[in-house]
Write an enzyme that holds these catalytic residues in place. Structure first.
Site, PDB file in Angstrom:
ATOM      1  CD1 TRP A 178      -2.227  -1.964   0.395  1.00 52.92           C
ATOM      2  CD2 TRP A 178      -2.854  -1.198   2.398  1.00 52.92           C
ATOM      3  NE1 TRP A 178      -3.265  -2.730   0.810  1.00 52.92           N
ATOM      4  CE2 TRP A 178      -3.684  -2.284   2.042  1.00 52.92           C
ATOM      5  CE3 TRP A 178      -3.068  -0.563   3.611  1.00 52.92           C
ATOM      6  CZ2 TRP A 178      -4.708  -2.744   2.870  1.00 52.92           C
ATOM      7  CZ3 TRP A 178      -4.079  -1.024   4.440  1.00 52.92           C
ATOM      8  CH2 TRP A 178      -4.892  -2.098   4.069  1.00 52.92           C
ATOM      9  NE  ARG A 182       4.073  13.973 -10.620  1.00 52.88           N
ATOM     10  CZ  ARG A 182       5.312  14.433 -10.726  1.00 52.88           C
ATOM     11  NH1 ARG A 182       5.981  14.792  -9.649  1.00 52.88           N
ATOM     12  NH2 ARG A 182       5.891  14.552 -11.908  1.00 52.88           N
ATOM     13  CG  HIS A 205       8.210  -0.803  -1.078  1.00 55.47           C
ATOM     14  ND1 HIS A 205       7.859  -0.665   0.245  1.00 55.47           N
ATOM     15  CD2 HIS A 205       9.531  -1.101  -1.088  1.00 55.47           C
ATOM     16  CE1 HIS A 205       8.922  -0.889   1.018  1.00 55.47           C
ATOM     17  NE2 HIS A 205       9.944  -1.144   0.225  1.00 55.47           N
ATOM     18  CD  GLU A 246       3.247  -0.518   2.887  1.00 60.95           C
ATOM     19  OE1 GLU A 246       4.399  -0.092   2.716  1.00 60.95           O
ATOM     20  OE2 GLU A 246       2.787  -1.504   2.261  1.00 60.95           O
ATOM     21  CD  GLU A 295       3.543  18.479  -3.445  1.00 62.24           C
ATOM     22  OE1 GLU A 295       3.854  18.257  -2.263  1.00 62.24           O
ATOM     23  OE2 GLU A 295       2.836  17.720  -4.115  1.00 62.24           O
TER      24      GLU A 295
END
Length: 296
Positions: A178, A182, A205, A246, A295
């Site tokens: 998990w 983006r 990952h 996760e 960003e």
């Protein structure tokens, strides 16, 4: 600096993203906007203004061009402007008092990760899964109807994925990752209804698992969950070791199983409480342009 020892109150952890948003509104940390807001720059500008001024975070209840019922909001990692509780929006996700400081949050989280127990997932059926209330398949799929913004001037497209949960599993089924990355609604073909591009580094990952599928000459099944419960969302940005799920961290945090449900088009399991699930594949050999993203 002495850090107070504060323990996570698991019973206080919101059990859905909607519960979290409701609590944030009650605390004055979020506020709802009922006027129609444009996904093209206006959503991004309002979020940026709120962040820079310390104002409550916006919840957009009506987004231009989106069907009724689609809403958009921040996931809750931003700083609060309320004096004395800078990190309230994060603390509440972990069942901590709103005035808990950042280092106190970190210590409380780490203690649970070191001493907590992993509980096997609870697999539920479609009729017990909020994410299955409406299902689009085939020609009905149209991701351009989602409230995905162009957040910054110069962005390469509409970013449908910035803090959603990518779910990928190795071909042998031994590791489910998990994570977040983006992702943009593809511009080629123009205004694509069913294609998006993801920025996924090969050493991350998700990229590692994609590489395993490519090595076998196969597309990689993927699901993306938007608006999952805080105990899930809080872990998508944490650094777990290779081959560690996760899911384990989320189960430790809750000290109970997380409810998962099977996808419609593959065998991946996704958080049953999520608001939206996208299902598809990462192509083994096709690529499309992604970015730029303001960003960065």
């Amino acid at each position: 600096m002495k850090v107070r020892k504060i323990e996570i109150d698991r019973k206080s952890i919101p059990r859905s993203y909607r519960d979290y948003l409701k609590k944030m509104v009650e605390m004055g940390e979020f506020f709802e906007i009922d006027d129609e807001i444009d996904w093209n720059l206006e959503m991004g500008a309002i979020c940026r203004r709120a962040l820079e001024t310390g104002a409550p975070s916006p919840i957009f209840n009506k987004v231009k061009g989106c069907p009724d019922g689609f809403r958009a909001a921040e996931v809750g990692y931003q700083k609060s402007g309320t004096p004395g509780r800078d990190w309230a929006r994060v603390a509440v996700q972990l069942g901590l008092p709103p005035e808990t400081g950042l280092m106190e949050i970190m210590h409380a989280y780490n203690e649970v990760m070191e001493s907590g127990t992993v509980h096997p997932p609870k697999i539920v059926e479609n009729n017990d899964s909020p994410c299955k209330e409406n299902i689009w398949t085939g020609d009905d799929i149209d991701i351009t109807k989602f409230p995905a913004p162009i957040a910054h001037g110069g962005d390469g497209g509409r970013y449908i994925q910035t803090v959603g949960l990518n779910i990928l599993r190795t071909p042998d089924g031994k590791w489910t990752n998990w994570s977040t990355s983006r992702g943009m609604i593809a511009n080629a073909p123009a205004n694509s209804k069913n294609t998006m591009t993801i920025s996924m580094s090969p050493w991350a990952h998700g990229g590692m698992i994609h590489g395993m599928w490519k090595k076998e000459g196969k597309d990689c099944p993927i699901a993306i969950a938007f608006g999952a419960q805080p105990a899930v969302n809080i872990n998508i940005g944490t650094r777990q070791d290779d081959y560690v799920n996760e899911y384990d961290a989320s189960s430790k945090l809750l000290d109970e199983p997380v409810e998962l449900v099977k996808c419609e088009t593959n065998d991946l399991l996704v958080p049953a409480d999520a608001e939206i699930i996208l299902e598809g594949v990462l192509s083994k050999d096709k690529a499309l342009p992604e970015g730029p993203f303001g960003e960065y």
